[in-house]
Design an enzyme around this catalytic site. Structure first.
Site, mmCIF file in Angstrom:
data_model
loop_
_atom_site.group_PDB
_atom_site.id
_atom_site.type_symbol
_atom_site.label_atom_id
_atom_site.label_comp_id
_atom_site.label_asym_id
_atom_site.label_seq_id
_atom_site.Cartn_x
_atom_site.Cartn_y
_atom_site.Cartn_z
ATOM 1 N N HIS A 1 29.110 -25.485 -40.530
ATOM 2 C CA HIS A 1 28.203 -24.253 -39.801
ATOM 3 C C HIS A 1 26.951 -24.587 -40.713
ATOM 4 O O HIS A 1 26.381 -25.125 -41.749
ATOM 5 C CB HIS A 1 28.688 -22.918 -40.783
ATOM 6 C CG HIS A 1 29.850 -22.671 -40.849
ATOM 7 N ND1 HIS A 1 30.297 -22.248 -39.436
ATOM 8 C CD2 HIS A 1 31.138 -22.656 -41.632
ATOM 9 C CE1 HIS A 1 31.785 -22.049 -39.684
ATOM 10 N NE2 HIS A 1 31.954 -22.247 -41.138
ATOM 11 N N ALA B 1 35.304 -37.908 -62.322
ATOM 12 C CA ALA B 1 35.988 -36.623 -62.092
ATOM 13 C C ALA B 1 34.974 -35.509 -62.082
ATOM 14 O O ALA B 1 34.418 -35.535 -63.066
ATOM 15 C CB ALA B 1 37.465 -36.196 -62.982
ATOM 16 N N THR C 1 26.735 -36.722 -52.212
ATOM 17 C CA THR C 1 25.741 -37.190 -51.389
ATOM 18 C C THR C 1 25.662 -37.580 -50.802
ATOM 19 O O THR C 1 24.806 -37.281 -49.974
ATOM 20 C CB THR C 1 25.155 -35.557 -51.878
ATOM 21 O OG1 THR C 1 24.304 -35.702 -52.468
ATOM 22 C CG2 THR C 1 25.137 -34.345 -52.616
ATOM 23 N N LYS C 2 24.560 -39.035 -51.316
ATOM 24 C CA LYS C 2 24.113 -40.075 -50.319
ATOM 25 C C LYS C 2 25.327 -41.443 -50.841
ATOM 26 O O LYS C 2 26.053 -41.346 -52.033
ATOM 27 C CB LYS C 2 23.179 -39.964 -51.425
ATOM 28 C CG LYS C 2 22.051 -38.695 -51.599
ATOM 29 C CD LYS C 2 20.785 -39.292 -51.940
ATOM 30 C CE LYS C 2 20.130 -38.042 -51.952
ATOM 31 N NZ LYS C 2 18.493 -38.304 -52.391
ATOM 32 N N ARG D 1 27.390 -47.309 -64.116
ATOM 33 C CA ARG D 1 27.775 -48.358 -64.796
ATOM 34 C C ARG D 1 27.793 -49.729 -63.384
ATOM 35 O O ARG D 1 28.406 -49.238 -62.548
ATOM 36 C CB ARG D 1 29.011 -49.023 -65.588
ATOM 37 C CG ARG D 1 29.781 -50.300 -65.592
ATOM 38 C CD ARG D 1 31.346 -49.559 -66.653
ATOM 39 N NE ARG D 1 32.424 -50.448 -66.713
ATOM 40 C CZ ARG D 1 33.320 -50.299 -66.897
ATOM 41 N NH1 ARG D 1 33.365 -49.972 -67.449
ATOM 42 N NH2 ARG D 1 33.666 -51.857 -67.508
#
Length: 241
Positions: A122, A165, A170-171, A188
């Site tokens: 949405h 975890a 997002t990139k 790392r």
């Protein structure tokens, strides 16, 4: 882990039922489903939508309260694609949702509660429509997604990388790194020259692997009593020492 009290033939009957369930109910939901797949508790695996391709040696581990879900909701009928490579693992509660395109490489491991999506579904100012921008997700070979990782739209994750975890991706993430945090950051770098054992190695000889586990079952379960096993099913407390 408790001892398996089933007789050998009871376990074999269950495995045949499980294969029948997959072939009857789940395979028709896929555009293609490779050989040597393993669906643990397949009644709790949900596959829906068109153009879902799953490679051979796929493993889905589902639980009643933590289903494995693979779904395409395209922009129009017949649109949208999910491609899952060879030897991929989806653990309880893991989900893949595609609007346009999600591609999962070979040997990818998804821990409990992993969520991968290529859309927000949405827009901010029109909650009835999704964005017109196509933002596919591509996950490279041998990527390890940790417990409750979220991979969002438009992301590419390079091969062999590990996502810790609870990380939110997002990139794009390069190959051969470990990332953590919200948003994900490299913590790392891995040595690309170092030999790595992957799930593809585990499934190098799927026929031989099936024969090996069948021999183990025959040896371990062969002397189990049907009546003793049935008694523990009816009266679970009888398992206690």
């Amino acid at each position: 882990m408790r001892d398996d009290l089933r007789p050998y033939w009871v376990k074999k009957a269950y495995l045949r039922y499980r294969r029948w369930y997959v072939d009857y109910f789940l395979r028709p939901e896929c555009a293609s489903l490779g050989d040597y797949s393993t669906f643990m508790k397949p009644r709790f695996v949900i596959i829906s939508g068109p153009n879902i391709h799953i490679g051979e040696c796929f493993t889905a581990v589902a639980e009643p309260m933590h289903r494995v879900e693979i779904g395409v909701w395209g922009r129009e009928a017949g649109a949208g694609t999910i491609r899952i490579g060879r030897g991929v693992l989806m653990s309880p509660g893991s989900r893949i949702s595609a609007s346009d395109e999600v591609t999962i490489g070979d040997g990818v491991m998804m821990a409990n509660g992993t969520y991968i999506t290529d859309s927000d579904w949405h827009t901010v100012y029109d909650r009835t429509q999704r964005s017109e921008q196509v933002t596919p997700v591509h996950i490279g070979d041998n990527v390890w997604l940790g417990d409750h990782v979220t991979v969002l739209k438009g992301v590419t994750i390079g091969e062999n990388s590990v996502v810790a975890a609870r990380t939110v991706v997002t990139k794009d993430i390069p190959a051969n790194v470990i990332v953590a945090g919200n948003p994900a950051k490299v913590v790392r770098e891995l040595d690309p020259e170092r030999e790595m054992v992957t799930r593809l190695d585990y499934f190098a000889d799927p026929e031989g692997q099936l024969r090996f586990f069948d021999e183990v079952d025959r040896m371990v379960l062969g002397k189990n009593s049907f009546w003793r096993w049935l008694w523990t099913v009816v009266f679970p407390a009888s398992r206690q020492p």
